[in-house]
Write a protein that holds these residues in place. Structure first.
Motif, PDB file in Angstrom:
ATOM      1  N   ILE A   1      59.680 -63.490 -36.594  1.00  0.00           N
ATOM      2  CA  ILE A   1      59.004 -62.916 -35.427  1.00  0.00           C
ATOM      3  C   ILE A   1      60.002 -62.712 -34.293  1.00  0.00           C
ATOM      4  O   ILE A   1      60.052 -61.645 -33.673  1.00  0.00           O
ATOM      5  CB  ILE A   1      57.840 -63.818 -34.980  1.00  0.00           C
ATOM      6  CG1 ILE A   1      56.745 -63.840 -36.060  1.00  0.00           C
ATOM      7  CG2 ILE A   1      57.272 -63.350 -33.644  1.00  0.00           C
ATOM      8  CD1 ILE A   1      55.664 -64.880 -35.817  1.00  0.00           C
ATOM      9  N   GLU A   2      60.806 -63.730 -34.034  1.00  0.00           N
ATOM     10  CA  GLU A   2      61.776 -63.645 -32.945  1.00  0.00           C
ATOM     11  C   GLU A   2      62.798 -62.542 -33.206  1.00  0.00           C
ATOM     12  O   GLU A   2      63.170 -61.778 -32.302  1.00  0.00           O
ATOM     13  CB  GLU A   2      62.487 -64.996 -32.782  1.00  0.00           C
ATOM     14  CG  GLU A   2      63.285 -65.130 -31.512  1.00  0.00           C
ATOM     15  CD  GLU A   2      62.427 -65.076 -30.266  1.00  0.00           C
ATOM     16  OE1 GLU A   2      62.857 -64.417 -29.293  1.00  0.00           O
ATOM     17  OE2 GLU A   2      61.320 -65.655 -30.264  1.00  0.00           O
ATOM     18  N   LYS A   3      63.227 -62.446 -34.460  1.00  0.00           N
ATOM     19  CA  LYS A   3      64.232 -61.449 -34.836  1.00  0.00           C
ATOM     20  C   LYS A   3      63.694 -60.026 -34.676  1.00  0.00           C
ATOM     21  O   LYS A   3      64.426 -59.111 -34.297  1.00  0.00           O
ATOM     22  CB  LYS A   3      64.656 -61.699 -36.287  1.00  0.00           C
ATOM     23  CG  LYS A   3      65.944 -61.035 -36.697  1.00  0.00           C
ATOM     24  CD  LYS A   3      66.494 -61.660 -37.979  1.00  0.00           C
ATOM     25  CE  LYS A   3      65.428 -61.830 -39.045  1.00  0.00           C
ATOM     26  NZ  LYS A   3      65.970 -62.379 -40.314  1.00  0.00           N
ATOM     27  N   GLY A   4      62.413 -59.848 -34.959  1.00  0.00           N
ATOM     28  CA  GLY A   4      61.841 -58.505 -34.902  1.00  0.00           C
ATOM     29  C   GLY A   4      61.303 -58.101 -33.552  1.00  0.00           C
ATOM     30  O   GLY A   4      61.027 -56.916 -33.317  1.00  0.00           O
ATOM     31  N   ALA A   5      61.149 -59.048 -32.639  1.00  0.00           N
ATOM     32  CA  ALA A   5      60.462 -58.763 -31.374  1.00  0.00           C
ATOM     33  C   ALA A   5      61.154 -57.707 -30.533  1.00  0.00           C
ATOM     34  O   ALA A   5      60.496 -56.899 -29.870  1.00  0.00           O
ATOM     35  CB  ALA A   5      60.319 -60.049 -30.568  1.00  0.00           C
ATOM     36  N   GLY A   6      62.476 -57.666 -30.535  1.00  0.00           N
ATOM     37  CA  GLY A   6      63.210 -56.797 -29.626  1.00  0.00           C
ATOM     38  C   GLY A   6      63.453 -55.388 -30.120  1.00  0.00           C
ATOM     39  O   GLY A   6      64.190 -54.634 -29.479  1.00  0.00           O
ATOM     40  N   ARG A   7      62.827 -55.007 -31.214  1.00  0.00           N
ATOM     41  CA  ARG A   7      63.065 -53.668 -31.755  1.00  0.00           C
ATOM     42  C   ARG A   7      62.430 -52.581 -30.882  1.00  0.00           C
ATOM     43  O   ARG A   7      61.598 -52.842 -30.018  1.00  0.00           O
ATOM     44  CB  ARG A   7      62.500 -53.575 -33.172  1.00  0.00           C
ATOM     45  CG  ARG A   7      63.207 -54.461 -34.176  1.00  0.00           C
ATOM     46  CD  ARG A   7      62.492 -54.477 -35.512  1.00  0.00           C
ATOM     47  NE  ARG A   7      61.132 -55.002 -35.378  1.00  0.00           N
ATOM     48  CZ  ARG A   7      60.279 -55.113 -36.384  1.00  0.00           C
ATOM     49  NH1 ARG A   7      60.632 -54.725 -37.601  1.00  0.00           N
ATOM     50  NH2 ARG A   7      59.074 -55.612 -36.188  1.00  0.00           N
ATOM     51  N   SER A   8      62.820 -51.342 -31.146  1.00  0.00           N
ATOM     52  CA  SER A   8      62.229 -50.207 -30.436  1.00  0.00           C
ATOM     53  C   SER A   8      60.777 -50.018 -30.865  1.00  0.00           C
ATOM     54  O   SER A   8      60.344 -50.520 -31.916  1.00  0.00           O
ATOM     55  CB  SER A   8      63.009 -48.932 -30.748  1.00  0.00           C
ATOM     56  OG  SER A   8      62.813 -48.558 -32.106  1.00  0.00           O
ATOM     57  N   LEU A   9      60.030 -49.268 -30.067  1.00  0.00           N
ATOM     58  CA  LEU A   9      58.640 -48.981 -30.418  1.00  0.00           C
ATOM     59  C   LEU A   9      58.563 -48.276 -31.769  1.00  0.00           C
ATOM     60  O   LEU A   9      57.713 -48.609 -32.604  1.00  0.00           O
ATOM     61  CB  LEU A   9      57.999 -48.116 -29.335  1.00  0.00           C
ATOM     62  CG  LEU A   9      56.561 -47.664 -29.639  1.00  0.00           C
ATOM     63  CD1 LEU A   9      55.618 -48.853 -29.757  1.00  0.00           C
ATOM     64  CD2 LEU A   9      56.080 -46.688 -28.568  1.00  0.00           C
ATOM     65  N   ALA A  10      59.422 -47.322 -32.004  1.00  0.00           N
ATOM     66  CA  ALA A  10      59.387 -46.586 -33.274  1.00  0.00           C
ATOM     67  C   ALA A  10      59.584 -47.517 -34.463  1.00  0.00           C
ATOM     68  O   ALA A  10      58.907 -47.381 -35.501  1.00  0.00           O
ATOM     69  CB  ALA A  10      60.457 -45.495 -33.280  1.00  0.00           C
ATOM     70  N   GLU A  11      60.496 -48.474 -34.328  1.00  0.00           N
ATOM     71  CA  GLU A  11      60.724 -49.430 -35.413  1.00  0.00           C
ATOM     72  C   GLU A  11      59.510 -50.325 -35.625  1.00  0.00           C
ATOM     73  O   GLU A  11      59.139 -50.631 -36.764  1.00  0.00           O
ATOM     74  CB  GLU A  11      61.960 -50.272 -35.107  1.00  0.00           C
ATOM     75  CG  GLU A  11      63.263 -49.500 -35.185  1.00  0.00           C
ATOM     76  CD  GLU A  11      64.439 -50.312 -34.678  1.00  0.00           C
ATOM     77  OE1 GLU A  11      65.418 -50.466 -35.454  1.00  0.00           O
ATOM     78  OE2 GLU A  11      64.394 -50.799 -33.529  1.00  0.00           O
ATOM     79  N   HIS A  12      58.892 -50.762 -34.535  1.00  0.00           N
ATOM     80  CA  HIS A  12      57.677 -51.578 -34.657  1.00  0.00           C
ATOM     81  C   HIS A  12      56.566 -50.805 -35.366  1.00  0.00           C
ATOM     82  O   HIS A  12      55.903 -51.333 -36.265  1.00  0.00           O
ATOM     83  CB  HIS A  12      57.196 -52.013 -33.271  1.00  0.00           C
ATOM     84  CG  HIS A  12      57.877 -53.232 -32.742  1.00  0.00           C
ATOM     85  ND1 HIS A  12      57.741 -54.475 -33.327  1.00  0.00           N
ATOM     86  CD2 HIS A  12      58.685 -53.410 -31.670  1.00  0.00           C
ATOM     87  CE1 HIS A  12      58.439 -55.365 -32.636  1.00  0.00           C
ATOM     88  NE2 HIS A  12      59.030 -54.746 -31.636  1.00  0.00           N
ATOM     89  N   LEU A  13      56.358 -49.572 -34.953  1.00  0.00           N
ATOM     90  CA  LEU A  13      55.275 -48.784 -35.544  1.00  0.00           C
ATOM     91  C   LEU A  13      55.512 -48.553 -37.038  1.00  0.00           C
ATOM     92  O   LEU A  13      54.583 -48.646 -37.849  1.00  0.00           O
ATOM     93  CB  LEU A  13      55.136 -47.451 -34.815  1.00  0.00           C
ATOM     94  CG  LEU A  13      54.657 -47.528 -33.360  1.00  0.00           C
ATOM     95  CD1 LEU A  13      54.683 -46.146 -32.715  1.00  0.00           C
ATOM     96  CD2 LEU A  13      53.265 -48.133 -33.274  1.00  0.00           C
TER      97      LEU A  13
END
Length: 230
Positions: free
Chosen positions: A75-87
């Motif tokens: 979760i911590e590793k993925g939190a800072g990604r761009s919106l496009a990456e999250h989506l």
């Protein structure tokens, strides 16, 4: 009666709501605080994606998470990604869960969740629905407890009432919605029984530790019990 097929359809609709709401954000909004203490919106989105993969593991008969530490690190590793990456991650992980749920299986079998909690496989889709609805509220993007589907709110109150009935330190509580529905929970601690009443959304907020956490509720018999974190 649990209907996993119907719940999977509800999961699909909730996924689309989540994606639509998240898609209206921008990269700066992703890094802003969510309504969960210590978590940004990016943390919430990363958690929702990883929960989908964790439920794939559960349905496939694997441990939900490798370790609790690995869960938190992902979760911590993925939190800072761009919106496009999250989506993209949210869509892809939802598709993996949908594919796993389509595999022919015995939905009456017992599965093991996090921390050794067991349940019927048929309730996994509802558990996913919970994640999507409550964490969409947690994003703080205008979707509120009062906006939750009526069916979901009633079922989640029942689910949480059952959950709190096994947790120590909670007195006997009768939960009464203003439409007349009643649930019973607690009963593991000494103390006067209490009746907690109010609108279903406010009752759910109290039981789930969200919203005003009970400020709008009425009580009789004893003060409103303080519930520990879920």
């Amino acid at each position: 009666m649990i209907d996993h097929v119907r719940d999977l359809a509800s999961v699909h609709r909730a996924t689309e709501r989540f994606l639509s709401a998240a898609g209206a954000l921008d990269d700066a909004a992703v890094t802003a605080p969510s309504r969960l203490p210590g978590w940004t919106r990016g943390h919430v989105m990363a958690h929702v994606a990883r929960n989908a993969d964790a439920l794939v593991n559960v349905l496939a008969g694997r441990p939900m998470y490798v370790t609790a530490e690995a869960r938190d690190e992902d979760i911590e590793k993925g939190a800072g990604r761009s919106l496009a990456e999250h989506l993209a991650d949210l869509r892809d992980s939802a598709a993996r869960l949908r594919a796993q749920a389509a595999v022919p299986a015995d939905w009456d079998r017992t599965i093991t969740m996090r921390n050794g909690v067991t349940d019927r496989a048929a309730r996994v889709p509802f558990r996913r629905w919970i994640e999507l609805e409550l964490h969409l509220v947690d994003l703080g993007v205008g979707y509120e407890l009062q906006d939750l589907p009526e069916e979901f709110t009633g079922r989640e109150i029942e689910f949480l009432a059952e959950r709190w009935s096994t947790r120590p330190g909670i007195p006997a509580v009768t939960v009464v919605a203003d439409d007349g529905r009643r649930w019973h929970t607690g009963g593991t601690a000494e103390g006067a029984p209490v009746t907690v009443s109010g609108a279903p959304a406010d009752l759910l907020g109290w039981l789930a530790g969200r919203g005003d956490k009970g400020a709008a509720l009425g009580t009789s018999g004893a003060p409103l019990p303080a519930l520990p974190p879920l």
